[in-house]
Scaffold this motif. Structure first.
Motif, PDB file in Angstrom:
ATOM      1  N   CYS A  41     -36.332  27.675  -2.493  1.00 59.39           N
ATOM      2  CA  CYS A  41     -35.853  27.030  -1.273  1.00 59.39           C
ATOM      3  C   CYS A  41     -34.688  27.811  -0.674  1.00 59.39           C
ATOM      4  O   CYS A  41     -33.939  28.466  -1.389  1.00 59.39           O
ATOM      5  CB  CYS A  41     -35.378  25.601  -1.579  1.00 59.39           C
ATOM      6  SG  CYS A  41     -36.570  24.585  -2.483  1.00 59.39           S
ATOM      7  N   GLU A  43     -31.866  27.772   3.042  1.00 55.33           N
ATOM      8  CA  GLU A  43     -31.446  27.085   4.260  1.00 55.33           C
ATOM      9  C   GLU A  43     -32.070  27.717   5.490  1.00 55.33           C
ATOM     10  O   GLU A  43     -32.440  27.028   6.438  1.00 55.33           O
ATOM     11  CB  GLU A  43     -29.921  27.110   4.363  1.00 55.33           C
ATOM     12  CG  GLU A  43     -29.386  26.340   5.561  1.00 55.33           C
ATOM     13  CD  GLU A  43     -27.864  26.334   5.606  1.00 55.33           C
ATOM     14  OE1 GLU A  43     -27.307  25.507   6.346  1.00 55.33           O
ATOM     15  OE2 GLU A  43     -27.241  27.163   4.906  1.00 55.33           O
ATOM     16  N   TRP A  58     -39.921  27.344   1.047  1.00 54.65           N
ATOM     17  CA  TRP A  58     -39.401  25.987   1.231  1.00 54.65           C
ATOM     18  C   TRP A  58     -38.024  26.047   1.894  1.00 54.65           C
ATOM     19  O   TRP A  58     -37.241  26.959   1.634  1.00 54.65           O
ATOM     20  CB  TRP A  58     -39.254  25.273  -0.109  1.00 54.65           C
ATOM     21  CG  TRP A  58     -40.540  24.946  -0.812  1.00 54.65           C
ATOM     22  CD1 TRP A  58     -41.304  25.789  -1.563  1.00 54.65           C
ATOM     23  CD2 TRP A  58     -41.201  23.692  -0.821  1.00 54.65           C
ATOM     24  NE1 TRP A  58     -42.410  25.127  -2.049  1.00 54.65           N
ATOM     25  CE2 TRP A  58     -42.373  23.830  -1.616  1.00 54.65           C
ATOM     26  CE3 TRP A  58     -40.934  22.448  -0.253  1.00 54.65           C
ATOM     27  CZ2 TRP A  58     -43.262  22.791  -1.841  1.00 54.65           C
ATOM     28  CZ3 TRP A  58     -41.812  21.396  -0.481  1.00 54.65           C
ATOM     29  CH2 TRP A  58     -42.968  21.570  -1.258  1.00 54.65           C
ATOM     30  N   ASP A  61     -35.464  20.939   2.446  1.00 52.29           N
ATOM     31  CA  ASP A  61     -36.253  19.744   2.142  1.00 52.29           C
ATOM     32  C   ASP A  61     -36.966  19.878   0.787  1.00 52.29           C
ATOM     33  O   ASP A  61     -37.334  18.879   0.171  1.00 52.29           O
ATOM     34  CB  ASP A  61     -37.284  19.483   3.242  1.00 52.29           C
ATOM     35  CG  ASP A  61     -38.238  20.649   3.427  1.00 52.29           C
ATOM     36  OD1 ASP A  61     -37.778  21.807   3.413  1.00 52.29           O
ATOM     37  OD2 ASP A  61     -39.447  20.409   3.575  1.00 52.29           O
ATOM     38  N   ARG A  64     -35.516  17.945  -2.217  1.00 53.46           N
ATOM     39  CA  ARG A  64     -35.775  16.512  -2.391  1.00 53.46           C
ATOM     40  C   ARG A  64     -36.960  16.301  -3.331  1.00 53.46           C
ATOM     41  O   ARG A  64     -38.008  16.936  -3.183  1.00 53.46           O
ATOM     42  CB  ARG A  64     -36.049  15.842  -1.046  1.00 53.46           C
ATOM     43  CG  ARG A  64     -34.824  15.751  -0.150  1.00 53.46           C
ATOM     44  CD  ARG A  64     -35.035  14.745   0.978  1.00 53.46           C
ATOM     45  NE  ARG A  64     -36.104  15.180   1.892  1.00 53.46           N
ATOM     46  CZ  ARG A  64     -35.912  15.916   2.968  1.00 53.46           C
ATOM     47  NH1 ARG A  64     -34.679  16.326   3.267  1.00 53.46           N
ATOM     48  NH2 ARG A  64     -36.916  16.254   3.742  1.00 53.46           N
ATOM     49  N   ASP A  84     -24.746  21.574   5.361  1.00 47.31           N
ATOM     50  CA  ASP A  84     -26.118  21.169   5.058  1.00 47.31           C
ATOM     51  C   ASP A  84     -26.457  21.408   3.586  1.00 47.31           C
ATOM     52  O   ASP A  84     -27.088  20.568   2.936  1.00 47.31           O
ATOM     53  CB  ASP A  84     -27.107  21.931   5.948  1.00 47.31           C
ATOM     54  CG  ASP A  84     -27.099  21.438   7.383  1.00 47.31           C
ATOM     55  OD1 ASP A  84     -26.534  20.351   7.628  1.00 47.31           O
ATOM     56  OD2 ASP A  84     -27.645  22.138   8.254  1.00 47.31           O
ATOM     57  N   ALA A  88     -27.097  18.519   0.854  1.00 47.65           N
ATOM     58  CA  ALA A  88     -28.374  18.435   0.132  1.00 47.65           C
ATOM     59  C   ALA A  88     -28.148  18.372  -1.372  1.00 47.65           C
ATOM     60  O   ALA A  88     -28.826  17.617  -2.085  1.00 47.65           O
ATOM     61  CB  ALA A  88     -29.246  19.637   0.488  1.00 47.65           C
TER      62      ALA A  88
END
Length: 312
Positions: A41, A43, A58, A61, A64, A84, A88
Motif C-alpha cells: 500500500c 499514499e 493498493w 484503503d 483497512r 492521512d 490511517a
C-alpha cells in the motif's frame, strides 16, 4: 487467511520493503496452504524507492481490514508524515490491527503517537536520533526487536527477518515459523541483540573536553588493574570531583567508561587476532577470563566465542 499490509512511504528502503513480502509470501501451513496474503500500500500511486520507482497496487484503503500492518524503513526517517498516513495508522490501531515497523520505519510510526510510553527499537545508528526526536518513547538500542503486543518495532536490515519470524510464530506456532526460517536461511532465534553490531571507533566524549587527556591515558592503560582512586590520582583530583566531571562530560562514571573501552578493545582483538580468550581478557585488564566473559556478554549480548565466530 492472515492479511499483511506493507505500507510503502516515500524513499522506502527496498530491503526493508521486500523482507516482509518475501518471508510472509513463502510461509506455508502444515497442509500446504499459504499462511498470509500481502497488500503493498502507498499514499500516492508511485513511490520513490531510490534506485527505482514503485507502483503500489493498493492505496491507504488497503490498510483497512488488514490483520497486520508493517511500516518499512525510509532513507529520510525524520521526513514529515502526512495527516492521512497518521490517521490511517491510528484508525487501524483503534480497530485492533497489529502494527510493526522495520528499521527506521519506527520514525513514521512514532509520528502517530502510537509508541508514546512504550519501549521501542530501531537501527542502532538512529537510536539516539529517535530518543531525541521522541522523548516519550523508551528507546532500547541493544535488541533486535521489541514486542509490545499490538505494536512491534525492529532494528535494522536483517532484524526485520527476526521480527517477521517472531510474528509467524505468534500466529501459527513454532513449526510453521521454523519452516519459514529455513526457507529464509535464517535461525529462528539469533543469539544476542544488536549491541554486538554497534561500533564505537572512539570513546563517546566531546573533542576538546577537559577530560580528553585523561581518557587518552585510560585508553593507553586498559591492561592495568586501575581503581577509581588510581584514576583520580592521575587526574590530580578527588574521586568525587572526578565522578562529577565524568558524568557532565561523558554521561557515565569513570569505571563504566573504562569497562566499555575495554570491551571495545576486546572486540577489536577478537576480530583481528587469534589470541585465546584468556589472553585477550588479560590484555584488556580483566582479572579473570570468567569476569571478562560475563562483562562481554552483558555488554554485547553474546559470548566472546560467538562474537569472534560472527565477525572474525
Amino acid at each position: 487467511m492472515h492479511t499483511v499490509a506493507v505500507l510503502a512511504l516515500d524513499q522506502v528502503i527496498p530491503f526493508d520493503l521486500s523482507t516482509p513480502i518475501e518471508v510472509f509470501t513463502r510461509t506455508r501451513l502444515p497442509d500446504g496452504r499459504p499462511g498470509y496474503q500481502i497488500r503493498v500500500c502507498a499514499e500516492q500511486p508511485e513511490i520513490d524507492a531510490g534506485t527505482f520507482t514503485l507502483r503500489a497496487p493498493w492505496g491507504l484503503d488497503g490498510l483497512r481490514g488488514a490483520d497486520t500492518i508493517i511500516v518499512p524503513g525510509t532513507a529520510t526517517p525524520t521526513a514529515p508524515v502526512t495527516s492521512d498516513v497518521c490517521g490511517a495508522l491510528r484508525a487501524a490501531a483503534g480497530d485492533g490491527t497489529r502494527i510493526a515497523s522495520i528499521c527506521s520505519g519506527t520514525f513514521p510510526l512514532a509520528a502517530t503517537g502510537l509508541l508514546d510510553g512504550l519501549r521501542a527499537t530501531t537501527h542502532w545508528a538512529a537510536a539516539d536520533l529517535l530518543a531525541a526526536t521522541h522523548p516519550d518513547i523508551d528507546v532500547d538500542p541493544d535488541v533486535l526487536y521489541v514486542d509490545n503486543g499490538q505494536i512491534l518495532t525492529s532494528a535494522g536490515a536483517a532484524a526485520g527477518l527476526d521480527l517477521c519470524l517472531h510474528m509467524i510464530r505468534r500466529d501459527y506456532g513454532s513449526t510453521v515459523a521454523a519452516d519459514a526460517a529455513r526457507l529464509s536461511v535464517m535461525p529462528l532465534e539469533r543469539e544476542g541483540g544488536q549491541a554486538q553490531f554497534i561500533v564505537h571507533d572512539h570513546p563517546p566524549t566531546p573533542q576538546g573536553s577537559t577530560l580528553e587527556p585523561l581518557l587518552t591515558w585510560l585508553q593507553d592503560n586498559l591492561g592495568r588493574d586501575l581503581t577509581l582512586a588510581d584514576i583520580a590520582a592521575h587526574a590530580g583530583t578527588s574521586t568525587r570531583t572526578l565522578i562529577r566531571r565524568f558524568r557532565e562530560q561523558t554521561g557515565t562514571t569513570p569505571l563504566q567508561w573504562l569497562h566499555r573501552a575495554r570491551i571495545r578493545q576486546a572486540q577489536h582483538l577478537l576480530e583481528t587476532t587469534h589470541h585465546p580468550v584468556e589472553r585477550i581478557a588479560a590484555q584488556v585488564g580483566f582479572g579473570s577470563p570468567t569476569a571478562f566473559r560475563d562483562r562481554f556478554k552483558r555488554t554485547t549480548g553474546v559470548s566472546p566465542h560467538t562474537y569472534r565466530r560472527t565477525f572474525s
